[in-house]
Design a protein around this motif. Structure first.
Motif, PDB file in Angstrom:
ATOM      1  N   SER A 245       5.669   6.568  -7.910  1.00  0.00           N
ATOM      2  CA  SER A 245       5.408   5.513  -6.929  1.00  0.00           C
ATOM      3  C   SER A 245       6.378   4.349  -7.146  1.00  0.00           C
ATOM      4  CB  SER A 245       3.971   5.012  -7.050  1.00  0.00           C
ATOM      5  OG  SER A 245       3.793   4.332  -8.281  1.00  0.00           O
TER       6      SER A 245
ATOM      7  N   ARG B 297       1.994 -10.896   4.776  1.00  0.00           N
ATOM      8  CA  ARG B 297       2.732  -9.771   4.179  1.00  0.00           C
ATOM      9  C   ARG B 297       4.190 -10.122   3.913  1.00  0.00           C
ATOM     10  NH1 ARG B 297       3.611  -4.854   2.697  1.00  0.00           N
ATOM     11  NH2 ARG B 297       4.903  -3.352   3.822  1.00  0.00           N
TER      12      ARG B 297
ATOM     13  N   GLU C 102       4.156  -0.857   9.220  1.00  0.00           N
ATOM     14  CA  GLU C 102       2.990  -0.254   9.858  1.00  0.00           C
ATOM     15  C   GLU C 102       2.265  -1.250  10.766  1.00  0.00           C
ATOM     16  OE1 GLU C 102       0.277   2.844  10.735  1.00  0.00           O
ATOM     17  OE2 GLU C 102       2.264   2.836   9.799  1.00  0.00           O
TER      18      GLU C 102
ATOM     19  N   ASP D 137      -7.256  -3.952   8.267  1.00  0.00           N
ATOM     20  CA  ASP D 137      -7.419  -2.834   7.327  1.00  0.00           C
ATOM     21  C   ASP D 137      -6.065  -2.363   6.798  1.00  0.00           C
ATOM     22  OD1 ASP D 137     -10.115  -2.942   7.703  1.00  0.00           O
ATOM     23  OD2 ASP D 137     -10.219  -1.275   9.123  1.00  0.00           O
ATOM     24  N   ALA D 138      -5.094  -2.299   7.697  1.00  0.00           N
ATOM     25  CA  ALA D 138      -3.754  -1.860   7.283  1.00  0.00           C
ATOM     26  C   ALA D 138      -3.128  -2.853   6.319  1.00  0.00           C
ATOM     27  CB  ALA D 138      -2.858  -1.685   8.511  1.00  0.00           C
ATOM     28  N   CYS D 139      -3.335  -4.150   6.589  1.00  0.00           N
ATOM     29  CA  CYS D 139      -2.749  -5.184   5.726  1.00  0.00           C
ATOM     30  C   CYS D 139      -3.352  -5.142   4.326  1.00  0.00           C
ATOM     31  CB  CYS D 139      -2.947  -6.558   6.357  1.00  0.00           C
ATOM     32  SG  CYS D 139      -1.957  -7.861   5.590  1.00  0.00           S
ATOM     33  N   LYS D 140      -4.637  -4.851   4.230  1.00  0.00           N
ATOM     34  CA  LYS D 140      -5.284  -4.739   2.921  1.00  0.00           C
ATOM     35  C   LYS D 140      -4.679  -3.603   2.106  1.00  0.00           C
ATOM     36  CE  LYS D 140      -9.787  -6.592   4.337  1.00  0.00           C
ATOM     37  NZ  LYS D 140     -11.226  -6.252   4.575  1.00  0.00           N
ATOM     38  N   LYS D 141      -4.370  -2.508   2.767  1.00  0.00           N
ATOM     39  CA  LYS D 141      -3.787  -1.359   2.064  1.00  0.00           C
ATOM     40  C   LYS D 141      -2.339  -1.622   1.673  1.00  0.00           C
ATOM     41  CE  LYS D 141      -6.704   1.964   4.562  1.00  0.00           C
ATOM     42  NZ  LYS D 141      -6.711   3.083   5.545  1.00  0.00           N
ATOM     43  N   LEU D 142      -1.618  -2.341   2.520  1.00  0.00           N
ATOM     44  CA  LEU D 142      -0.187  -2.546   2.277  1.00  0.00           C
ATOM     45  C   LEU D 142       0.088  -3.629   1.243  1.00  0.00           C
ATOM     46  CD1 LEU D 142       1.013  -2.403   6.001  1.00  0.00           C
ATOM     47  CD2 LEU D 142       1.423  -0.669   4.254  1.00  0.00           C
TER      48      LEU D 142
ATOM     49  N   THR E 280       5.176  -4.273  -2.817  1.00  0.00           N
ATOM     50  CA  THR E 280       5.575  -2.944  -2.337  1.00  0.00           C
ATOM     51  C   THR E 280       7.086  -2.709  -2.341  1.00  0.00           C
ATOM     52  OG1 THR E 280       5.557  -3.758  -0.050  1.00  0.00           O
ATOM     53  CG2 THR E 280       3.545  -2.735  -0.867  1.00  0.00           C
TER      54      THR E 280
END
Length: 519
Positions: free
Chosen positions: A44, A180, A232, A251-256, A262
């Motif tokens: 990763s 982000r 995304e 939800d996407a921002c929490k994962k990213l 990153t």
């Protein structure tokens, strides 16, 4: 990290890898080459960054021993173990072999030029503009149970899809994008509501139209950004047609997470930065500030010209209407006047001139729209980008840089406290607590330093982005000249027709029109 790793304690594969990626004149390996080695693994980004951080000496190069340690950490990480220097301490068995392929395959990694440094942007303006074109159209107002709201149709050429968004959707998208990408040029949104006093100088319709244009500029700058365009969040906003796009975005921002967490270059940003990065940043900032001021003045003049074209259209239309009114007057001409004046016969012809003036008004209005759409709008697009760069510079100085300075001050206070406790012994527990706090503060300072360098890394790239956009000046000037040529040509043709018509109406017996002013 231990320093007892040597050629005799590593597999031959390590030595072969070193020989494959080091230069003929220097046994050291550039950090950028080692990062390319890391990118060949299936590890990763987070693990890759951790390994690079453990072996990074800070000068942009890895010694032979540091490379061996890096290869050992790669191999252990591929076995599922967290990469830590402690793994190498008192290692009895032979270090495992990392899965990187044949050493000969790695030789090409050192051949890649420095121009491929992630710090440099290689895109042209044409390539940026081709990334996508977003259209934002206003759709008829929908009335809710209590309040009416404005909705927009957003169409992306890249994704060939149209979605419907409300201003609150834009607001959430902008907020998450800023979270982000705090170290990037995130364009500002137009205000949701008219500021106090604004509607005294413009109608609500004009305010909504101005906001629609600004939302379109915002999306086009985001969709064409070299980093945002692949994110995304952007894809969701431009393509998701579900009922709750805001939840999907959150939800996407929490994962990213944020970009620092990153980006694979985040922890090595310092190694890519030029030594004079601060002076480069200062000079770029000052130059871009001057460019911003000049473009603001150009935009203001272009707006005035577009407004004058619209006012000219109104004046020409009213001039024609007055001629029509004058010619429509059916009042009988007095007998004495009719003996000397041809007015009774001419007034119908005067009424007919309103057709040409109406056409001139239409052409002038078209000219105003061209100036607004092709010139003012392009100027506003670039100004939005320039303003977002200035906002980014302020975030850098007031945000991560300011926090770093405060952390250093706090650290200095703690060091003085621990020194005082050593000179004047206090309870052992309190000293140990203070030492623990100092360790935590040192870790916080290190993280802030990494973020500060990454912020400078991003600033350097965003400065390049501004200069990549600068050739848009030729697009703007071309649109300006073309609008003037087309407008004057079209209006000239109508004026010429009107001139011929006036000759036939008011010309004397020899076909000559009367002088425009007395001799």
């Amino acid at each position: 990290m231990t320093a007892d790793i040597n050629e005799g304690s590593v597999p031959s594969y390590y030595r072969e890898v070193h020989q494959a990626i080091c230069s003929r004149t220097d046994e050291r390996v550039p950090l950028s080459v080692f990062q390319r080695v890391l990118s060949r693994t299936t590890l990763s980004i987070t693990v890759q960054n951790q390994i690079a951080e453990h072996v990074n000496s800070g000068d942009g190069f890895l010694s032979k021993v540091s490379l061996y340690k890096g290869l050992a950490l790669i191999a252990l990480a591929q076995q599922g173990k967290p990469p830590s220097p402690k793994l190498l301490e008192n290692f009895i068995q032979e270090f495992p072999k990392p899965q990187l392929g044949e050493p000969k395959e790695l030789q090409s990694l050192k051949m890649q030029t420095a121009q491929e440094s992630p710090l440099n942007l290689s895109l042209t303006l044409g390539e940026l503009l081709k990334k996508d074109t977003i259209k934002v159209e206003l759709i008829p107002e929908k009335k809710g149970l209590f309040l009416k709201h404005v909705e927009y149709q957003v169409t992306s050429e890249r994704f060939t899809v149209s979605v419907y968004r409300r201003y609150t959707d834009f607001d959430v998208f902008h907020e998450l994008l800023l979270q982000r990408y705090a170290y990037r040029v995130v364009p500002a949104l137009p205000p949701k509501r008219a500021l106090k006093g604004v509607l005294t100088s413009m109608s609500e319709r004009e305010f909504i139209e101005g906001r629609r244009r600004a939302l379109g500029r915002f999306l086009n700058l985001v969709a064409r950004h070299p980093v945002f365009s692949e994110d995304e969040l952007v894809k969701i906003f431009l393509t998701f047609s579900g009922s709750d796009v805001q939840t999907k975005l959150r939800d996407a921002c929490k994962k990213l997470g944020d970009e620092f967490m990153t980006c694979k270059y985040a922890t090595q940003a310092k190694d890519y930065l030029p030594a004079d990065i601060q002076s480069q940043f200062s000079s770029s900032r000052e130059l871009i500030k001057n460019i911003h001021n000049s473009f603001q003045k150009l935009r203001d003049r272009a707006e005035r010209m577009a407004e004058r074209s619209k006012e000219n259209a109104t004046d020409l239309l009213m001039f024609g209407k007055e001629l029509s009114s004058l010619g429509s007057d059916e009042s009988p001409v007095p007998i004495l006047a009719s003996c000397k004046s041809p007015w009774a016969a001419l007034r119908r012809s005067v009424k007919g001139l309103s057709v040409e003036f109406s056409l001139l008004s239409e052409k002038a209005a078209q000219q105003g729209r061209r100036e607004e759409d092709d010139v003012v709008e392009k100027l506003n697009l670039f100004l939005d980008l320039l303003q977002s760069y200035r906002d980014l510079c302020e975030r850098h100085e007031k945000g991560v840089l300011h926090e770093h300075q405060r952390a250093l001050q706090k650290y200095g206070v703690m060091k003085r406290q621990i020194l005082s406790a050593t000179v004047q012994p206090k309870e052992q527990v309190s000293v140990e607590q203070l030492e623990s706090r100092i360790v935590q503060q040192e870790n916080a300072i290190q993280a802030m330093e990494l973020r500060n360098y990454f912020s400078l890394f991003c600033l350097h790239q965003e400065s390049q982005l501004i200069f990549t956009y600068l050739p848009i000046t030729s697009h703007i000037l071309g649109a300006f000249v073309n609008s003037q040529v087309q407008g004057h040509k079209e209006m000239g043709e109508v004026w010429q027709d009107l001139h011929s018509k006036l000759k036939s109406i008011f010309g004397d017996g020899n076909g000559q029109s009367p002088p425009l002013s007395p001799k």
